[in-house]
Design an enzyme around this catalytic site. Sequence first.
Site, PDB file in Angstrom:
ATOM      1  N   SER A  84       0.583   2.250   4.073  1.00 48.81           N
ATOM      2  CA  SER A  84      -0.032   1.884   2.800  1.00 48.81           C
ATOM      3  C   SER A  84      -0.765   3.085   2.226  1.00 48.81           C
ATOM      4  CB  SER A  84      -1.024   0.730   3.005  1.00 48.81           C
ATOM      5  OG  SER A  84      -1.861   0.574   1.887  1.00 48.81           O
ATOM      6  N   LYS A  85      -0.574   3.326   0.934  1.00 49.52           N
ATOM      7  CA  LYS A  85      -1.257   4.455   0.305  1.00 49.52           C
ATOM      8  C   LYS A  85      -2.763   4.248   0.245  1.00 49.52           C
ATOM      9  CE  LYS A  85      -0.400   2.701  -4.407  1.00 49.52           C
ATOM     10  NZ  LYS A  85       0.252   2.985  -5.694  1.00 49.52           N
ATOM     11  N   ARG A  86      -3.216   3.009   0.393  1.00 55.73           N
ATOM     12  CA  ARG A  86      -4.654   2.748   0.384  1.00 55.73           C
ATOM     13  C   ARG A  86      -5.291   3.031   1.741  1.00 55.73           C
ATOM     14  NH1 ARG A  86      -2.330  -1.274  -2.520  1.00 55.73           N
ATOM     15  NH2 ARG A  86      -2.157  -2.625  -0.694  1.00 55.73           N
ATOM     16  N   ARG A  87      -4.445   3.079   2.803  1.00 54.69           N
ATOM     17  CA  ARG A  87      -4.989   3.197   4.149  1.00 54.69           C
ATOM     18  C   ARG A  87      -4.471   4.431   4.892  1.00 54.69           C
ATOM     19  NH1 ARG A  87      -3.136  -1.514   5.903  1.00 54.69           N
ATOM     20  NH2 ARG A  87      -1.160  -0.559   6.454  1.00 54.69           N
ATOM     21  N   VAL A 111       0.304   9.042   3.038  1.00 59.33           N
ATOM     22  CA  VAL A 111       1.710   8.751   2.784  1.00 59.33           C
ATOM     23  C   VAL A 111       2.344   9.654   1.733  1.00 59.33           C
ATOM     24  CG1 VAL A 111       1.403   6.316   3.416  1.00 59.33           C
ATOM     25  CG2 VAL A 111       1.212   6.992   1.016  1.00 59.33           C
TER      26      VAL A 111
END
Length: 457
Positions: free
Chosen positions: A234-237, A240
């Site tokens: 995930s790009k939030r976590r 990436v």
Amino acid sequence: MTEVRVRFAPSPTGMFHVGSARAALFNWAVAEQSGGRFILRIEDTDATRNRPEWTEGIISALDWIGINGTNPVFEGPYFQSANEPQHREAVAKLLADGKAYYCDCTRELLVARTGSEHKGYDGFCRDRGLTSGAVRFRTPDEGVTVVDDLVRGRVEFPNDAQEDFVIARTDGSPLYVLANAVDDITQAVTHVARGEEHLPNAVRQEMLWPALGANPPVWAHLPVIVNEQRKKLSKRRDKVALEDYRAEGYLAEAMVNYLMLLGWGPGDDREIMPWAEMVPLFKLEDVNSSNAFFDEKKLKAFNGEYIRALPLETFEERCLPYLDPSWDAETFSKLAPLAQTRLGVLSEIRQNVDFLFLDEPVFDQPSWDKAMKAGANDVLRAYLDRLDLVNWDTESLKTALEEVGTAHGLKLGKAQAPIRVAITGRTVGLPLFESIEVLGRERAQDRLRAALARLEG
């Protein structure tokens, strides 16, 4: 024999995801292997989220990993927004053929009829004969729709579980599921290899293609890429963005090699393989359906292997963006061969050689605390005294510290610690005695004196 035509169709709504890069490479391998075509189509119809810089980022990222117009299999880039007239024509044809219909139901009306927010559309407008509204595709009432997938095998979707899905908004603008199918048909795409998350779209497109008078493509839905916790990247976590890895100093060759192994392998024990060796071996049928673990530590190990394989001159050139332009190239070259054997990413070069170019080292406080313990001042002073007389070469510098260590009851490893921190500011780095030799007698002595003064403060 029909020409193999694959496509990569990203949306310009953010940084370029490593999962997108993996999908692009798998498609690129198929195109190269077959002598077919790789179509780059930018799906830019979401005007509220698209930005020109994201489009430029996609093209730049693909170019970095070797996917560009210098290869004759490359075609594009095309922009989905330019195809809107064909999308609208397809919607009109489906309406005229009775395979789609207008619907004016709102979400609130649907919930009121079904009594649930979770139930799909109930077909209320199928036979109302409306002449405006959103447009829904008329899905079959019975039987199953089959997606024959090279990765997942035969996947059956009961038609009675498929709602009549929307293909155009009330303003006439087509939705992704329709536009995607129309573009693939228009561009004669034969194989669609994309992420597993698109499998729910595949059943709808499997219905749309015949309705539009075309045979569906060969499907291949690639495994999800997960992190250490086995959660989808995930790009939030997670880290990436391909651009971030590029900026950190990962080599394109290493990144390509590693991404190709996320869900596929050559069938033997080899992992470090150049692109030219992987292409003839790659088959979509051999892609594993299980989740693929993105192991950043392994990627870094791959990168280190590729860094060490570079010709020295090329290594020095690739390090330049991470060095201060004012730093002397000739001095850097003296330690570059030693640095090349130790780097995991190119950006680490700076912390390995900056001590050569600074007036005084920047001390890493944990390193200082670890090395400058009781007795460190005696070692510093004794070694400083010996540097007045020692021959200025690696072996002599090492022998001198061995003798100092013996005199103080220390093995060389222990005796090195305060000297290394005094010289470089850190407890780890390039071989110490080669570093001291390149630094020079006067500068080395100045640093030992400065460390003593700080230590005795």
